[in-house]
Design an enzyme around this catalytic site. Sequence first.
Site, PDB file in Angstrom:
ATOM      1  CG  HIS A  57      -0.407   0.040   2.525  1.00 55.37           C
ATOM      2  ND1 HIS A  57       0.395  -0.941   3.045  1.00 55.37           N
ATOM      3  CD2 HIS A  57      -0.497   0.994   3.498  1.00 55.37           C
ATOM      4  CE1 HIS A  57       0.751  -0.621   4.280  1.00 55.37           C
ATOM      5  NE2 HIS A  57       0.239   0.556   4.581  1.00 55.37           N
ATOM      6  CG  HIS A  59       0.099   4.243   4.811  1.00 52.31           C
ATOM      7  ND1 HIS A  59      -0.620   3.439   5.666  1.00 52.31           N
ATOM      8  CD2 HIS A  59      -0.732   5.259   4.459  1.00 52.31           C
ATOM      9  CE1 HIS A  59      -1.842   3.937   5.822  1.00 52.31           C
ATOM     10  NE2 HIS A  59      -1.928   5.036   5.099  1.00 52.31           N
ATOM     11  CG  ASP A  61       4.869   2.895   7.438  1.00 51.63           C
ATOM     12  OD1 ASP A  61       3.934   3.294   6.718  1.00 51.63           O
ATOM     13  OD2 ASP A  61       4.708   2.032   8.324  1.00 51.63           O
ATOM     14  CG  HIS A  62       4.102   0.050   4.210  1.00 48.16           C
ATOM     15  ND1 HIS A  62       3.991  -1.254   4.604  1.00 48.16           N
ATOM     16  CD2 HIS A  62       3.695   0.802   5.274  1.00 48.16           C
ATOM     17  CE1 HIS A  62       3.524  -1.306   5.849  1.00 48.16           C
ATOM     18  NE2 HIS A  62       3.337  -0.065   6.270  1.00 48.16           N
ATOM     19  CG  HIS A 115      -3.919  -0.096   6.731  1.00 51.51           C
ATOM     20  ND1 HIS A 115      -3.862   0.434   7.999  1.00 51.51           N
ATOM     21  CD2 HIS A 115      -2.750   0.271   6.127  1.00 51.51           C
ATOM     22  CE1 HIS A 115      -2.709   1.094   8.150  1.00 51.51           C
ATOM     23  NE2 HIS A 115      -2.025   1.010   7.025  1.00 51.51           N
ATOM     24  CG  ASP A 134       0.711  -1.559   7.670  1.00 51.75           C
ATOM     25  OD1 ASP A 134       1.630  -2.360   7.888  1.00 51.75           O
ATOM     26  OD2 ASP A 134       0.862  -0.320   7.692  1.00 51.75           O
ATOM     27  CG  HIS A 172       4.112  -2.044  11.260  1.00 54.71           C
ATOM     28  ND1 HIS A 172       4.923  -0.954  11.415  1.00 54.71           N
ATOM     29  CD2 HIS A 172       3.328  -1.798  10.192  1.00 54.71           C
ATOM     30  CE1 HIS A 172       4.645  -0.067  10.469  1.00 54.71           C
ATOM     31  NE2 HIS A 172       3.680  -0.556   9.707  1.00 54.71           N
TER      32      HIS A 172
HETATM   33 FE    FE Z   1       2.774   0.591   8.108  1.00 51.67          FE
HETATM   34 ZN    ZN Z   2       0.142   1.477   6.579  1.00 55.42          ZN
END
Ligand code: FE
Ligand code: ZN
Length: 256
Positions: A57, A59, A61-62, A115, A134, A172
């Site tokens: 996805h 985001h 942090d990905h 998400h 996530d 995570h």
């Molecule tokens: Fe994440």
């Molecule tokens: Zn995420």
Amino acid sequence: MAKLRIEQVPVLRDNYVWLLHDAASGATAVVDPAVAEPVLERLGQLGWQLSHILNTHHHDDHTGGNLALKKATGARVVGARHDAQRIPGIDIEVGDGDSFLLGTVAAMVFDVPGHTSGHIAYWFPDAQALFAGDTLFMLGCGRLFEGTPDQMWNSLLKLRALPGDTMVYCAHEYTQSNARFARLLERDNAQLMARVTEIDERRGQRLSTVPAPLALECATNPFLRADVESVKKGVGMPGADPVAVFAEIRRRKDVF
Ligand code: FE
Ligand code: ZN
């Protein structure tokens, strides 16, 4: 059985980036590179040449490492067709039911909105590996930033239907906090209680709790169990609709 070597690269505060390597062809993928530098370093150590960047996805942090990794290695970026405009550097757009080859190893894609609206998961059936991003965490699930409880529940049902010996690789290390929440909902679940103890032991030694077998998630993760009567009772909603129960579990976790 197809061989796929899988390496964990912990980055940032609690993110897991995954490296996948098909020894037969040399094809190498990274799943959800939050950052580029630690990935390049590990690739160098392993002597692997990156060929694919797989995003679950959008985001940051990905996907934060996408462009730098693409520039450094020439790897092709694979991401959700429904979210292509938010995936940096996307080359190959995929969606529900699509399959592709990572070298000689087959991958299947699932749309798992909830998400985010365009979240996808990657399943490697011959390697018994699911990269869930996530959507599905160990003993937890992602927050509903862009989706409804109904969407997320149905996404989780899709993943729950995979073979029980599938190993779930999430993005995570949230397991210990998820465990503290899960234990309150289903006090009579002996398998859950044993797992909580084991998780505390592993985290006490700063060991990772990811991946875990899907069958264990199905038996202990409350977010996969909103249609199980003991979980419904645990949230005070005996006989209620699974989506309503799921929504209530998610709401409680959000404020836990
Ligand atoms: Fe994440
Ligand atoms: Zn995420």
